[in-house]
Design a protein around this motif. Structure first.
Motif, short mmCIF file in Angstrom:
data_model
loop_
_atom_site.label_atom_id
_atom_site.label_comp_id
_atom_site.label_asym_id
_atom_site.label_seq_id
_atom_site.Cartn_x
_atom_site.Cartn_y
_atom_site.Cartn_z
N SER A 155 1.05 -1.21 -0.08
CA SER A 155 0.04 0.13 -0.20
C SER A 155 1.18 1.25 -0.21
O SER A 155 2.11 1.49 0.71
N LEU A 157 0.99 5.33 0.72
CA LEU A 157 0.26 6.50 1.33
C LEU A 157 1.12 7.69 1.42
O LEU A 157 2.21 7.59 1.70
N LEU A 180 -1.01 11.21 -5.67
CA LEU A 180 -1.74 10.63 -4.49
C LEU A 180 -1.75 12.06 -3.58
O LEU A 180 -0.69 12.62 -3.29
N ILE A 182 -3.20 13.27 0.39
CA ILE A 182 -3.50 12.70 1.57
C ILE A 182 -5.16 12.62 1.71
O ILE A 182 -5.92 13.63 1.62
N SER A 185 -7.47 6.80 -0.87
CA SER A 185 -7.12 5.38 -0.73
C SER A 185 -6.82 4.76 -1.92
O SER A 185 -6.70 3.56 -1.90
N ILE A 188 -3.94 1.85 -1.80
CA ILE A 188 -4.25 0.73 -0.71
C ILE A 188 -4.19 -0.69 -1.45
O ILE A 188 -5.07 -0.84 -2.39
#
Length: 217
Positions: A155, A157, A180, A182, A185, A188
């Motif tokens: 994943s 993040l 991406l 914050i 998802s 993931i």
């Protein structure tokens, strides 16, 4: 290659001992030092406030560690793990591995994940490993190559507000020049489709979390 392996007081088990390689510098942070000694491993340095052990255990750690650094449990500004991490940074190793850095205290766990950013800013490869996860942080200067392993999920993040120019090769769900932010998802539960996968970005800081539903023994 010089590695520092830090054993903190979070979740530990036999799997952590198998991470130790010949030549590693072993650091026991608070109760992590006791774990090492009870499993036949002598810490090169034991440090912390030792508020998680009793007086007899503290004396045992002090007597059997290469170096013993104790501080007041109240009048200090850093967690035991950050103290150990800063000690490791001063040694300028090629890599720092943190074990026992995750557990029931999520405030400590998140603070320890942030230590990976400090390591990245120092130009070092740093990882947190527990029975279920391996966590690393990367930027555009330190791309990652992952090998197929017991970790079935990968994943991604953001650790910065945005991560740009994400390139994934060798994954089931590839990305090309992706972004991406914050709160998303999208990154993931990817997985490797090839024996090896590479991750590169052009801007930002990216958390890469490999995980498994089955705990290491």
């Amino acid at each position: 290659m010089t590695r520092v392996v830090i054993f903190s007081g979070g979740s530990l088990g036999p799997w952590a001992l198998r991470l130790i390689q010949p030549g590693d510098l072993l650091v026991g942070a608070d109760k992590g030092a006791l774990f090492l000694l009870r499993h036949g491993r002598r810490p090169d340095v034991a440090l912390g406030d030792f508020d998680s052990v009793n007086a007899e255990e503290k004396a045992y750690i002090a007597e059997n560690s290469g170096r013993f650094i104790s501080c007041d449990p109240v009048m200090k500004d850093l967690t035991d793990t950050e103290m150990a991490f800063n000690w490791a940074l001063e040694k300028q190793p090629d890599e720092i591995v943190l074990c026992g850095a995750l557990g029931t205290r999520w405030d400590h766990a998140l603070a320890n994940v942030h230590l990976l950013r400090k390591g990245l800013e120092a130009g070092l490869r740093c990882r947190i490993i527990d029975a279920y996860n391996e966590i690393a942080v990367m930027d555009q200067h330190l791309p990652l190559t992952l090998q197929r392993s017991r970790f079935s999920h990968v994943s991604l993040l953001p650790l910065s507000l945005d991560v740009e120019g994400i390139e994934l090769q060798g994954f089931q769900y590839p990305l090309h020049n992706a972004k991406l932010t914050i709160g998303q998802s999208l990154g993931i539960s990817n997985c490797l489709a090839e024996p090896e996968g590479t991750i590169a970005i052009t801007a930002g800081m990216l958390l890469v979390i490999q995980s498994s539903d089955q705990a290491a023994e």
